[in-house]
Design an enzyme around this catalytic site. Structure first.
Site, PDB file in Angstrom:
ATOM      1  N   HIS A 124       0.903  -1.278   0.030  1.00 51.48           N
ATOM      2  CA  HIS A 124      -0.113  -0.192   0.090  1.00 51.48           C
ATOM      3  C   HIS A 124       0.860   1.258  -0.178  1.00 51.48           C
ATOM      4  O   HIS A 124       0.711   2.151  -0.804  1.00 51.48           O
ATOM      5  CB  HIS A 124      -0.970   0.062   1.362  1.00 51.48           C
ATOM      6  CG  HIS A 124      -1.751   1.307   1.379  1.00 51.48           C
ATOM      7  ND1 HIS A 124      -3.183   1.287   1.028  1.00 51.48           N
ATOM      8  CD2 HIS A 124      -1.501   2.285   1.886  1.00 51.48           C
ATOM      9  CE1 HIS A 124      -3.651   2.516   1.395  1.00 51.48           C
ATOM     10  NE2 HIS A 124      -2.560   3.417   1.700  1.00 51.48           N
ATOM     11  N   GLU A 125       1.740   1.369   1.107  1.00 54.29           N
ATOM     12  CA  GLU A 125       2.646   2.524   1.077  1.00 54.29           C
ATOM     13  C   GLU A 125       3.548   2.781  -0.151  1.00 54.29           C
ATOM     14  O   GLU A 125       3.830   3.679  -0.631  1.00 54.29           O
ATOM     15  CB  GLU A 125       3.482   2.428   2.297  1.00 54.29           C
ATOM     16  CG  GLU A 125       2.568   2.419   3.723  1.00 54.29           C
ATOM     17  CD  GLU A 125       1.523   3.830   4.006  1.00 54.29           C
ATOM     18  OE1 GLU A 125       1.954   4.875   3.122  1.00 54.29           O
ATOM     19  OE2 GLU A 125       0.500   3.431   4.382  1.00 54.29           O
ATOM     20  N   HIS A 143       1.746   4.744  -2.908  1.00 53.20           N
ATOM     21  CA  HIS A 143       1.944   5.946  -2.680  1.00 53.20           C
ATOM     22  C   HIS A 143       3.429   6.353  -3.152  1.00 53.20           C
ATOM     23  O   HIS A 143       3.473   7.544  -3.967  1.00 53.20           O
ATOM     24  CB  HIS A 143       1.880   6.496  -1.230  1.00 53.20           C
ATOM     25  CG  HIS A 143       0.302   6.345  -0.650  1.00 53.20           C
ATOM     26  ND1 HIS A 143      -0.519   7.037  -1.156  1.00 53.20           N
ATOM     27  CD2 HIS A 143       0.049   5.619   0.573  1.00 53.20           C
ATOM     28  CE1 HIS A 143      -1.471   6.910  -0.328  1.00 53.20           C
ATOM     29  NE2 HIS A 143      -1.400   6.336   0.587  1.00 53.20           N
ATOM     30  N   HIS A 201       3.340   6.369  -6.714  1.00 57.61           N
ATOM     31  CA  HIS A 201       2.515   7.592  -7.487  1.00 57.61           C
ATOM     32  C   HIS A 201       3.547   9.001  -7.566  1.00 57.61           C
ATOM     33  O   HIS A 201       3.673   9.658  -8.428  1.00 57.61           O
ATOM     34  CB  HIS A 201       1.554   7.815  -6.493  1.00 57.61           C
ATOM     35  CG  HIS A 201       0.356   8.873  -6.966  1.00 57.61           C
ATOM     36  ND1 HIS A 201      -0.728   9.518  -5.872  1.00 57.61           N
ATOM     37  CD2 HIS A 201       0.005   9.398  -8.054  1.00 57.61           C
ATOM     38  CE1 HIS A 201      -1.540  10.319  -6.767  1.00 57.61           C
ATOM     39  NE2 HIS A 201      -0.952  10.174  -7.926  1.00 57.61           N
TER      40      HIS A 201
HETATM   41 ZN   LIG Z   1      -2.623   5.504   2.267  1.00 57.56          ZN
END
Ligand SMILES: [Zn+2]
Length: 735
Positions: A511-512, A515, A518
């Site tokens: 998940h991290e 980011h 991104h």
């Molecule tokens: Zn998040």
């Protein structure tokens, strides 16, 4: 996030491990600027342009806590001068001399603040605390001073309304719109008296946010559960016993075992401890963080924050704080966010009742003579998992080595976006645990950025997991590559031993990393529109979609390797993981949604006097909260809401973005699978690389050809569609 309040947006996680996000603001300004003093020798390591390879890197090795205050002051003075020059220019306002000039301002302050924010989130010692207490209100006042500068707003407004705007590039027009909107939302159009009121409120809030954080941290550090003998350890896996022994050594209690008052320690304890009395004790300690009626109690702070937010919303022309916060995000109105949450709430609660029935049946079979209570939920859920799916989390964990999974993430980034990660040792770090990788394009070798990884828990570091950007990608004046970091709180193993993590933690890791990707993918001109600077109900989409690649066979077969034999995870075990994937989704969804609904309702309540405890209790009763569980974050510890404005009236964002991620992942499965090259390219081109240069709903439609639908989310969580369809909530996007 607006420029002057954007500096750190720590991107975190709602549903797995994490705790909070926060944004901070910039400081003081005088109407008549003083001359900028020569850069103070003391503060220079923080203010100076970053030097060295990779477009320069933060000089973490030169930081001393006493540098922060003078460096922040100096940075503010410099930006004040820059803004003075913009406002007092004799030239007529143009994009270049007003908007771009504003975007260029505050470089020094920005550099100091990035480092200051790293200390705030990961090195928050007793020595740092007073600096933060002093500087936060000043930084808030500084931001207001900029937003309330009428000469500056006048120039922005002129450019915004000028027919010449049509000649600008689409990105320049977007930047102009962003500044104009941020200024209006911050009160640029108010009377001087009301501006002063808003500023006063913001400073008070900044102080309260800091206090809230510090109280929570204190309850997490100072309170813990001591286990004194073998009988207290009953049921705990060896890894947890070892970690507890290590924690005891840290706290000078060698020979005992200590369970820390953080989620990463408490959740496993509640899952495995056979001692029901100790489970109850641990559970009560954890859910009462910030709510112990002592000097670290957060209830009064929450009350004041709510009151101030309601007053500020009124001043700015919004009925409530919730309306204000949703005005420029994808959802647009609190009603639309509520509609989505309510569509999922009922099927999720129905699932909890089934889950409890399954657990009660096991307890009865064991003749435990109990009724399931909240401190039993994780413990019996684990038994159901074993009985129903024959899936043992500890068996899975033996295949989940942190280092190997990290390589797996790198491989995924290579497959999807063509990135290559190479470890480097030529940049300074702020703690020996932090490691750094260079990111480059696999084909061209072109530099993309740097990825810092700070994996382990330590005192002074916030709990949970998050991503942080040290520098945004941009090319306003020259090509600047980005620097991003991932932070988590894994328990460091014994020297030389691999760190084994749970499936949930592995999901969080991906998940991290989403980011981070991104941020790394960003390909824009202006920093304010770069990377993860997107609407907060959209920003979790790239991270949540990345979670999906963990369970792809390619990753599991090559990177989920047994820590002793090195053999890949057996297919039979993978099948079990897959079969159990919707297991406990009732619990996960309800603990999250209860928090998100209370968040929205409390921020819709206006400026009524609110007692947080009563409000929480009453709202949960009205919702029909199952009695066997609690909210994921009770109000006195809900850092998402009260350690900044960041996620306030915004906790719904995670499910909003999950609707989008589930729908987007379906684009891969409908095509050639998770590694389909064409879909991956489209995801990069239309979503990951564009930052905030276009409207986010439009960006998604460019990727998917339509708005997202709720169906994929419901299927992923194993909920029936009937209820959701009945409400007509199928399009969580729009303008
Ligand atoms: Zn998040």
């Amino acid at each position: 996030m607006p420029k002057f309040s954007r500096i750190t947006t720590l991107l975190l996680l709602a549903t797995s491990i994490a705790t909070f996000a926060f944004t901070k603001q910039s400081k003081k300004i005088n109407n008549t600027p003083e001359m900028i003093a020569d850069i103070d020798t003391i503060s220079s390591p923080l203010l100076a342009p970053w030097e060295g390879p990779y477009n320069g890197v933060p000089a973490f090795d030169k930081v001393k806590i006493e540098y922060f205050k003078p460096a922040l002051e100096q940075g503010m003075a410099e930006q004040e001068q820059e803004i003075y020059n913009i406002v007092n220019s004799t030239e007529a306002p143009t994009f270049e001399n007003s908007i771009a000039a504003l975007e260029r301002s505050g470089r020094s302050l920005d550099r100091v603040r990035r480092i200051y924010d790293v200390w705030s989130s990961t090195m928050n010692t007793a020595e740092f605390e007073p600096v933060e207490e002093e500087m936060e209100p000043k930084l808030a006042a500084f931001a207001d001073k900029i937003y309330q500068n009428s000469g500056l707003f006048k120039r922005i407004e002129t450019v915004y309304n000028s027919p010449a705007k049509a000649q600008l590039t689409p990105e320049q027009q977007r930047l102009t719109w962003r500044y104009y909107t941020d200024f209006v939302r911050a009160g640029a159009r108010l009377s001087d008296a009301d501006k002063a009121k808003v500023s006063e409120i913001n400073q008070q809030l900044a102080g309260l946010f800091t206090k809230f954080n510090q109280n929570q941290l204190a309850d997490e550090n100072d309170r813990y559960l001591e286990l004194k003998n073998e009988a207290d350890l009953k049921g705990l896996p060896q890894s947890l016993v070892d970690a507890a022994a290590a924690s005891a050594v840290d706290k000078n209690k060698k020979g005992l075992w200590i369970i820390n008052n953080t989620r990463s320690s408490i959740d496993p304890f509640l899952t495995y401890s056979d001692r029901r009395d100790l489970r109850e004790k641990a559970w009560r300690m954890f859910i009462n963080r910030g709510d112990n009626g002592d000097e670290h109690d957060n209830n009064e702070i929450v009350k004041q924050i709510l009151k101030l937010r309601a007053q500020r919303a009124k001043l700015l022309g919004y009925p409530t704080h919730a309306h204000m916060m949703l005005d420029d995000v994808m959802a647009k109105t609190p009603e639309r966010a509520m509609e989505l949450m309510e569509a999922v709430w009922k099927p999720a609660v129905a699932r909890v009742h089934q889950e409890v029935a399954d657990m009660q049946a096991i307890a009865n079979k064991e003749k435990a003579g109990i009724t399931i209570e909240p401190w039993d939920y994780r413990y019996y859920a684990e038994k159901v998992r074993k009985a129903k799916y024959d899936l043992d989390q500890n068996e899975v964990k033996q295949y989940l080595q942190l280092d190997s999974l990290r390589e797996g993430m790198f491989w995924v980034a290579g497959q999807l976006f063509g990135f290559r990660f190479t470890p480097v040792t030529d940049v300074p770090v702020y703690h020996p645990d932090v490691k750094v990788w260079k990111v480059s394009d696999k084909t061209s070798g072109k530099q993309i950025g740097l990825w810092y990884f700070d994996p382990y828990a330590r005192p002074g570091k916030r709990s949970g997991a998050w991503m942080n950007e040290y520098r945004n990608q941009e090319r306003m004046d020259k090509e600047i590559t980005t620097i991003v970091s991932n932070n988590s709180n894994f328990i460091k193993g014994k020297p030389g031993e691999p760190v084994l993590i749970s499936w949930d933690d592995a999901t969080t890791l991906f998940h991290e990393f989403g980011h981070a990707l991104h941020g790394l993918s960003s390909n824009v001109t202006y920093p304010l529109l770069s990377g993860t600077n997107v609407a907060r109900d959209y920003v979790e989409f790239p991270s949540q979609i990345l979670e999906r690649w963990l369970s792809t066979p390619e990753v599991l077969q090559h990177y989920a390797l047994h820590y002793k034999t090195g053999k890949p995870i057996p297919q039979a075990l993978v099948d079990k993981i897959k079969k159990a994937s919707t297991f406990n989704q009732g619990f996960t969804t309800v603990e999250y949604l209860a928090s998100a609904l209370v968040d929205m309702k409390i921020h819709l309540a206006g400026d009524a006097d609110i007692d947080p405890k009563d409000f929480e209790k009453k709202t949960l009763a009205e919702l029909g909260m199952p009695k066997e569980m609690v909210m994921r974050h009770r109000l006195p510890q809900f850092g998402h809401l009260f350690s900044s404005d960041g996620y306030s009236a915004g906790y719904y964002s995670y499910i909003w973005a999950d609707v989008i991620s589930a729908d987007a992942y379906q684009a891969f499965t409908e095509a050639g699978g998770p590694y389909d090259k064409a879909v991956a390219k489209r995801l990069y081109d239309k979503v990951f690389s564009v930052g905030n240069t276009i409207d986010q709903g439009e960006a998604y439609r460019n990727f998917r050809g339509r708005d997202p639908k709720i169906d994929a989310l419901m299927k992923h969580r194993g909920f029936p569609m009937a209820d959701a369809k009945a409400t007509g909530t199928t399009k969580p996007t729009g303008k």
